[in-house]
Design a protein around this motif. Structure first.
Motif, mmCIF file in Angstrom:
data_model
loop_
_atom_site.group_PDB
_atom_site.id
_atom_site.type_symbol
_atom_site.label_atom_id
_atom_site.label_comp_id
_atom_site.label_asym_id
_atom_site.label_seq_id
_atom_site.Cartn_x
_atom_site.Cartn_y
_atom_site.Cartn_z
ATOM 1 N N GLU A 110 -56.101 94.970 71.260
ATOM 2 C CA GLU A 110 -54.843 95.532 71.776
ATOM 3 C C GLU A 110 -54.481 94.913 73.114
ATOM 4 O OE1 GLU A 110 -53.010 99.181 71.406
ATOM 5 O OE2 GLU A 110 -54.700 100.161 70.391
ATOM 6 N N ILE A 111 -55.478 94.781 73.996
ATOM 7 C CA ILE A 111 -55.221 94.174 75.296
ATOM 8 C C ILE A 111 -54.727 92.736 75.118
ATOM 9 C CG2 ILE A 111 -56.262 93.457 77.480
ATOM 10 C CD1 ILE A 111 -56.003 96.456 77.242
ATOM 11 N N LEU A 112 -55.397 91.990 74.225
ATOM 12 C CA LEU A 112 -55.001 90.605 73.988
ATOM 13 C C LEU A 112 -53.627 90.515 73.317
ATOM 14 C CD1 LEU A 112 -58.386 89.013 72.903
ATOM 15 C CD2 LEU A 112 -57.042 88.475 74.937
ATOM 16 N N GLY A 113 -53.290 91.516 72.503
ATOM 17 C CA GLY A 113 -51.956 91.548 71.903
ATOM 18 C C GLY A 113 -50.878 91.619 72.969
ATOM 19 N N PHE A 114 -51.096 92.450 73.986
ATOM 20 C CA PHE A 114 -50.154 92.515 75.101
ATOM 21 C C PHE A 114 -50.131 91.194 75.861
ATOM 22 C CE2 PHE A 114 -50.298 97.192 74.751
ATOM 23 C CZ PHE A 114 -48.947 97.454 74.897
ATOM 24 N N ALA A 115 -51.313 90.612 76.079
ATOM 25 C CA ALA A 115 -51.367 89.341 76.807
ATOM 26 C C ALA A 115 -50.558 88.265 76.091
ATOM 27 C CB ALA A 115 -52.820 88.907 76.980
ATOM 28 N N HIS A 116 -50.687 88.225 74.773
ATOM 29 C CA HIS A 116 -49.947 87.233 73.991
ATOM 30 C C HIS A 116 -48.447 87.504 74.047
ATOM 31 C CE1 HIS A 116 -49.058 84.361 70.805
ATOM 32 N NE2 HIS A 116 -48.377 85.306 70.170
ATOM 33 N N GLU A 117 -48.065 88.772 73.881
ATOM 34 C CA GLU A 117 -46.644 89.120 73.868
ATOM 35 C C GLU A 117 -45.983 88.845 75.209
ATOM 36 O OE1 GLU A 117 -43.817 92.999 72.850
ATOM 37 O OE2 GLU A 117 -45.997 93.124 72.643
ATOM 38 N N MET A 122 -53.515 83.625 82.164
ATOM 39 C CA MET A 122 -54.935 83.764 82.427
ATOM 40 C C MET A 122 -55.272 85.238 82.605
ATOM 41 S SD MET A 122 -57.319 81.881 85.331
ATOM 42 C CE MET A 122 -56.464 82.614 86.714
ATOM 43 N N VAL A 123 -56.498 85.613 82.224
ATOM 44 C CA VAL A 123 -56.978 86.980 82.394
ATOM 45 C C VAL A 123 -58.109 86.970 83.419
ATOM 46 C CG1 VAL A 123 -58.086 88.959 81.283
ATOM 47 C CG2 VAL A 123 -56.327 87.663 80.052
ATOM 48 N N VAL A 124 -57.991 87.823 84.432
ATOM 49 C CA VAL A 124 -59.030 87.979 85.440
ATOM 50 C C VAL A 124 -59.546 89.414 85.342
ATOM 51 C CG1 VAL A 124 -59.630 87.849 87.881
ATOM 52 C CG2 VAL A 124 -57.886 86.318 86.943
ATOM 53 N N GLN A 172 -63.976 89.415 78.186
ATOM 54 C CA GLN A 172 -63.964 87.999 78.550
ATOM 55 C C GLN A 172 -64.265 87.122 77.339
ATOM 56 O OE1 GLN A 172 -65.896 86.814 82.181
ATOM 57 N NE2 GLN A 172 -66.464 84.817 81.365
ATOM 58 N N GLU A 173 -65.249 87.516 76.529
ATOM 59 C CA GLU A 173 -65.558 86.726 75.343
ATOM 60 C C GLU A 173 -64.427 86.781 74.319
ATOM 61 O OE1 GLU A 173 -68.137 84.550 74.940
ATOM 62 O OE2 GLU A 173 -68.202 85.039 77.075
ATOM 63 N N ALA A 174 -63.771 87.947 74.209
ATOM 64 C CA ALA A 174 -62.631 88.051 73.294
ATOM 65 C C ALA A 174 -61.517 87.104 73.725
ATOM 66 C CB ALA A 174 -62.122 89.497 73.255
ATOM 67 N N CYS A 175 -61.297 86.996 75.026
ATOM 68 C CA CYS A 175 -60.290 86.053 75.526
ATOM 69 C C CYS A 175 -60.670 84.623 75.191
ATOM 70 C CB CYS A 175 -60.138 86.208 77.037
ATOM 71 S SG CYS A 175 -59.377 87.749 77.587
ATOM 72 N N THR A 176 -61.942 84.292 75.361
ATOM 73 C CA THR A 176 -62.409 82.929 75.082
ATOM 74 C C THR A 176 -62.166 82.565 73.626
ATOM 75 O OG1 THR A 176 -64.089 83.090 76.819
ATOM 76 C CG2 THR A 176 -64.406 81.398 75.121
ATOM 77 N N HIS A 177 -62.519 83.482 72.708
ATOM 78 C CA HIS A 177 -62.323 83.209 71.280
ATOM 79 C C HIS A 177 -60.849 83.145 70.912
ATOM 80 C CE1 HIS A 177 -66.525 83.253 70.254
ATOM 81 N NE2 HIS A 177 -66.699 84.454 70.777
ATOM 82 N N ALA A 182 -60.082 82.929 80.798
ATOM 83 C CA ALA A 182 -60.540 84.204 81.342
ATOM 84 C C ALA A 182 -61.604 83.972 82.392
ATOM 85 C CB ALA A 182 -61.077 85.107 80.229
ATOM 86 N N VAL A 183 -61.546 84.787 83.445
ATOM 87 C CA VAL A 183 -62.486 84.721 84.563
ATOM 88 C C VAL A 183 -62.929 86.137 84.888
ATOM 89 C CG1 VAL A 183 -62.753 84.131 87.010
ATOM 90 C CG2 VAL A 183 -61.373 82.669 85.522
#
Length: 364
Positions: A110-117, A122-124, A172-177, A182-183
């Motif tokens: 869900e968090i990554l869905g918002f990031a994409h939209e 970058m995610v910190v 962080q790993e979800a962002c990488t995949h 991500a940091v």
């Protein structure tokens, strides 16, 4: 997911996240994101459905009165946006909540869905761990990433940690995949004074975030609060000779380990931060207030940190995390994902405030 408002159109957005719980020693990380929301008047635009991710017997809802009407606030994770003004304005998407009790993969999706939209570049993720670090020295803050290219370009450590982790490591790993840079930034909090708040650790995280993103963050009263916090801990340590001796041992170990670190690179970072704070002109990201009017998150209230209080004997203040042995940075390094770590090669603490005799591992 509960939509609170329409998703705004953002400029060069970076997502900054922090979660209360296992990865948030002294509430340093979550307080840092709350500070950004408050100083830049963050506008909450979405929240995750609490029913999907939280055990309400672990994180209980609260009841409060609004003009005589009883209302309930449910534990959840909220997303807000702040705009950093200036000649080249940009937006920060702030994620603040509680480490979920269940369905971590769905939570991260869900968090990554918002990031994409939102077009996040970058995610910190901010975190804080308990460590063998003296309160009298600058708070160690390490930056780690799973991306080798990002580690080289941003002068970060490439994580080599193996072991149990929290939601910070999972996100962080979800962002990488997902192919999202991500940091993770980790602050080390003295384990012998672990009670929140810890404004000194919060200040250190914000300073490191400034360096990473090239922003100027208005600090408000944080520097004064950090000084007051350290003076309070100084007074507590002075009352107990064993604690004072232990702190001195940590200071000597820290000073010896960091002697080679007094390098031109460290001095340059401090000088760059000084220049950002000195530049109060209209250019760059040096302005302290945003260009847009945003709504304040009602959960983002701020309290002045009290003087640290010695806990009663037997008070369980949580695990005492330490970085794994063999890493370059002894206080906070790329193994910071695990807030437990190894007890090798560290001085044995006395019965000091906030230092449990036999720490237990929290459930991830």
């Amino acid at each position: 997911m509960i939509e609170l408002e329409g998703v705004p159109e953002l400029i060069d957005p970076v997502m900054v996240a922090a979660f209360e719980g296992w990865n948030d020693a002294g509430d340093a990380a979550s307080t840092a994101v709350a500070h950004l929301e408050r100083e830049w008047k963050g506008e909450v635009f979405a929240a995750l459905d609490a029913e999907d991710y939280y055990d309400f017997q672990v994180n209980r809802p609260t009841v409060w009165l609004d003009g005589g009407v009883r209302k309930i606030t449910w534990p959840t994770t909220r997303l807000s946006v702040v705009r950093v003004g200036g000649e080249k304005p940009r937006d920060l998407v702030l994620v603040r909540g509680i480490e979920p009790s269940m369905r971590w993969r769905s939570f991260c999706n869900e968090i990554l869905g918002f990031a994409h939209e939102l077009g996040v570049e970058m995610v910190v993720v901010l975190g804080a761990l308990l460590g063998d670090t003296p309160h009298t020295r600058p708070v160690p803050v390490s930056g780690v990433t799973s991306d080798p290219d990002l580690a080289r370009t941003m002068d970060l450590e490439e994580t080599r940690y193996e072991g149990p982790t929290g939601i910070v490591g999972i996100l962080q790993e979800a962002c990488t995949h997902a192919g999202v840079p991500a940091v993770s930034l980790w602050a080390a909090v003295p384990h012998y004074v672990s009670q929140p708040p810890n404004p000194k650790a919060t200040l250190a995280l914000l300073n490191r975030l400034e360096d990473l993103l090239g922003l100027r963050i208005p600090l408000g009263e944080l520097p004064e609060d950090a000084r007051a916090w350290q003076l309070g801990v100084d007074q507590l340590a002075a009352e107990d000779s064993e604690v004072a001796e232990y702190v001195q041992t940590l200071e000597e170990a820290r000073d010896t380990a960091e002697l080679p670190e007094a390098s031109g690179e460290a001095i340059a970072r401090e000088f760059e931060r000084y220049l950002r704070r000195r530049d109060t002109g209209p250019g760059g990201h040096a302005t302290e207030s945003g260009d847009a009017s945003y709504l304040r998150d009602p959960a983002g209230g701020r309290t002045r940190p009290p003087k640290p209080v010695r806990p009663e004997a037997g008070d369980e203040t949580g695990p005492r995390p330490r970085p794994a042995a063999g890493e370059e940075n002894s206080d906070a390094n790329d193994d910071a994902e695990d807030p437990r770590g190894s007890a090798e090669d560290t001085p044995e603490p006395p019965d000091a405030p906030g230092s449990p005799d036999s720490p237990e591992s929290p459930d991830a």
